[in-house]
Design a protein around this motif. Structure first.
Motif, PDB file in Angstrom:
ATOM      1  N   ARG A  63      -8.108  36.225  10.072  1.00 54.66           N
ATOM      2  CA  ARG A  63      -7.856  34.875  10.598  1.00 54.66           C
ATOM      3  C   ARG A  63      -8.942  33.953  10.045  1.00 54.66           C
ATOM      4  O   ARG A  63     -10.127  34.304  10.035  1.00 54.66           O
ATOM      5  N   ASP A  65     -10.662  30.075  10.155  1.00 53.07           N
ATOM      6  CA  ASP A  65     -10.864  28.728  10.687  1.00 53.07           C
ATOM      7  C   ASP A  65     -11.250  27.843   9.508  1.00 53.07           C
ATOM      8  O   ASP A  65     -12.323  28.003   8.918  1.00 53.07           O
ATOM      9  N   ARG A  68     -14.687  25.913   9.480  1.00 54.97           N
ATOM     10  CA  ARG A  68     -15.876  26.751   9.299  1.00 54.97           C
ATOM     11  C   ARG A  68     -16.214  26.936   7.831  1.00 54.97           C
ATOM     12  O   ARG A  68     -17.386  27.003   7.446  1.00 54.97           O
ATOM     13  N   GLU A  73      -9.100  21.179   8.242  1.00 54.86           N
ATOM     14  CA  GLU A  73      -9.044  21.309   9.702  1.00 54.86           C
ATOM     15  C   GLU A  73      -7.734  21.987  10.061  1.00 54.86           C
ATOM     16  O   GLU A  73      -6.650  21.455   9.800  1.00 54.86           O
ATOM     17  N   ARG A  75      -6.016  26.266  10.978  1.00 51.94           N
ATOM     18  CA  ARG A  75      -6.287  27.701  10.886  1.00 51.94           C
ATOM     19  C   ARG A  75      -5.106  28.412  10.246  1.00 51.94           C
ATOM     20  O   ARG A  75      -3.977  27.928  10.260  1.00 51.94           O
ATOM     21  N   TYR A 141      -1.477  23.570  11.928  1.00 49.13           N
ATOM     22  CA  TYR A 141      -2.270  22.345  11.954  1.00 49.13           C
ATOM     23  C   TYR A 141      -1.895  21.544  13.199  1.00 49.13           C
ATOM     24  O   TYR A 141      -0.703  21.428  13.535  1.00 49.13           O
TER      25      TYR A 141
END
Length: 246
Positions: A63, A65, A68, A73, A75, A141
């Motif tokens: 997964r 992010d 990060r 923006e 995942r 999103y």
């Protein structure tokens, strides 16, 4: 939009739906502009079936992010083996039709690489180069989400085409969030497109390069893709990448 051959598309298995598409028209569009969009290949129920897989961590090997890693923006998650039934069927069927397009591109660009007619043969080539991990992914999103321009390359072996299946309905489930495709032509400024698609439609596109016709023959155009900012709602998509990762 290329027409579908006679028959009720959604009454057929995935492989048959893909086979019935107007592949001469789709292949021509891919070569001419680097992308093509199919009619609705997945039903709303099948789109929901794929989205609901997100709740089961066991279905994913990883997964991510995006914030990060400064990818954007939102995942996404890479599916684990065994891939979901629908994803496997779609990946195999699309590869079978796209392999001739990919081989024609290599011929036009004077590149010696040729791709096997079936996905299993291509994945065996990936495995020979240490690429064993599956790459189809589920992306989500929310409002404010986006994906930076990138290329999905995971090792020495890569297929030059990939697909995005739209699992949400624009204008109903979300606003904004167009698919972005930017092409860098030799000795020219970049050219960009923002592409919207309805739920169940599939976008086929060049993931890194395509042949660009010039007066002196075909040259290599480099491409990157991403997702524009989602204005509101929730946008889900299935990414179908044909090469495996290390």
């Amino acid at each position: 939009m290329p027409r579908v051959r006679a028959g009720a598309l959604h009454d057929a298995p995935i492989a048959e739906r893909v086979r019935r598409l107007d592949w001469p028209a789709l292949g021509a569009a891919l070569t001419e502009r680097g992308w093509a969009k199919t009619p609705r290949l997945l039903t709303p129920a099948e789109c929901r079936e794929i989205v609901l897989l997100d709740a089961d961590d066991a279905r994913f090997r990883s997964r991510i992010d995006m914030a990060r890693h400064r990818f954007g923006e939102g995942r996404y998650g890479y599916f684990a083996h065994p891939l979901p039934r629908l994803v496997t069927a779609l990946r195999r069927a699309l590869y079978r039709e796209l392999a001739p397009v990919a081989n024609r591109w290599m011929e036009l660009l004077g590149i010696a690489t040729r791709y096997p007619a079936r996905l299993d043969g291509f994945l065996a080539r990936c495995a020979e180069h240490g690429q064993h991990r599956p790459t189809p992914l589920l992306l989500r999103y929310e409002a404010g989400g986006y994906n930076c321009l990138h290329q999905d390359l995971y090792g020495d072996v890569a297929f030059p085409l990939q697909a995005t299946c739209f699992l949400s309905e624009p204008g109903v489930d979300y606003g904004g969030g167009e698919f972005l495709l930017v092409e860098q032509r030799p000795r020219a400024q970049s050219r960009g497109e923002a592409i919207a698609a309805a739920q169940g439609e599939t976008l086929l596109f060049a993931n890194a390069l395509r042949p660009l016709a010039t007066r002196r023959g075909h040259v290599r155009a480099n491409l990157r893709h991403g997702v524009g900012t989602v204005a509101w709602g929730e946008r889900w998509a299935l990414g179908v990448i044909f090469h495996d990762a290390r």
